[in-house]
Design a protein around this motif. Structure first.
Motif, short mmCIF file in Angstrom:
data_model
loop_
_atom_site.label_atom_id
_atom_site.label_comp_id
_atom_site.label_asym_id
_atom_site.label_seq_id
_atom_site.Cartn_x
_atom_site.Cartn_y
_atom_site.Cartn_z
N GLY A 15 0.78 -1.23 0.00
CA GLY A 15 0.00 0.00 0.00
C GLY A 15 0.81 1.27 0.00
N GLY A 56 -0.27 5.44 -8.99
CA GLY A 56 -1.64 5.80 -8.66
C GLY A 56 -1.73 6.68 -7.44
N SER A 57 -0.69 7.46 -7.20
CA SER A 57 -0.63 8.32 -6.02
C SER A 57 -0.51 9.78 -6.44
CB SER A 57 0.57 7.91 -5.15
OG SER A 57 0.53 8.56 -3.90
N GLN A 61 -0.70 12.53 -1.09
CA GLN A 61 -0.58 11.25 -0.40
C GLN A 61 0.84 10.95 0.06
OE1 GLN A 61 -2.77 9.39 -3.75
NE2 GLN A 61 -3.86 8.30 -2.13
N ALA A 116 -1.85 3.43 -4.87
CA ALA A 116 -3.06 2.70 -5.27
C ALA A 116 -2.69 1.45 -6.06
CB ALA A 116 -3.96 3.60 -6.11
N HIS A 117 -1.69 1.55 -6.94
CA HIS A 117 -1.26 0.41 -7.76
C HIS A 117 -0.21 -0.37 -6.99
CE1 HIS A 117 -2.26 3.12 -11.41
NE2 HIS A 117 -3.32 2.66 -10.83
N GLN A 118 -0.34 -1.66 -7.03
CA GLN A 118 0.61 -2.51 -6.29
C GLN A 118 1.53 -3.25 -7.23
OE1 GLN A 118 1.05 -2.60 -2.86
NE2 GLN A 118 -0.14 -0.78 -3.23
#
Length: 122
Positions: A15, A56-57, A61, A116-118
């Motif tokens: 995360g 995706g950040s 964040q 967001a993307h892992q």
């Protein structure tokens, strides 16, 4: 600055996204790509935006930012750049004055942010 790199700008797992050291360096020649502090700071923040977007950040964040300055005289300019970049939700930060690996390099940063993307690397 060339966008082709032989190393990743960031990795994500659990995360979180962890950036590499981001600096105003042309990866093709390993030479500094900007001469003024303001231009180098702008370039590291452009790189940070790209690395965060890929995970995706966003800058909102970012939880922690480490900054490495080549000289303490850059601290007021760093404070100004940091405040301009993080207008809301400023992260925790550490600023160190140290020798940087390439002559002419004035600033390098690294960050930890929510991702967001892992790309689980465990």
């Amino acid at each position: 600055m060339s966008t082709a790199t032989s190393f990743p700008l960031a990795r994500s797992s659990g995360g979180l996204v962890f950036t590499s050291g981001l600096a105003a360096v042309d990866p093709a020649t390993t030479t500094v790509s900007a001469t003024t502090f303001d231009d180098q700071a702008a370039e590291v923040f452009r790189q940070l935006d790209r690395a965060l977007a890929a995970a995706g950040s966003t800058r909102e964040q970012v939880l922690k930012l480490d900054c490495y300055l080549s000289d303490r005289r850059w601290f007021p300019a760093w404070n100004s750049a940091f405040t301009d970049y993080f207008r809301t939700a400023a992260p925790a930060r550490t600023t160190l004055v140290t020798t940087l690996p390439i002559d002419g390099l004035l600033i390098e940063i690294q960050a930890i942010a929510v991702a967001a993307h892992q790309e689980d690397r465990s």
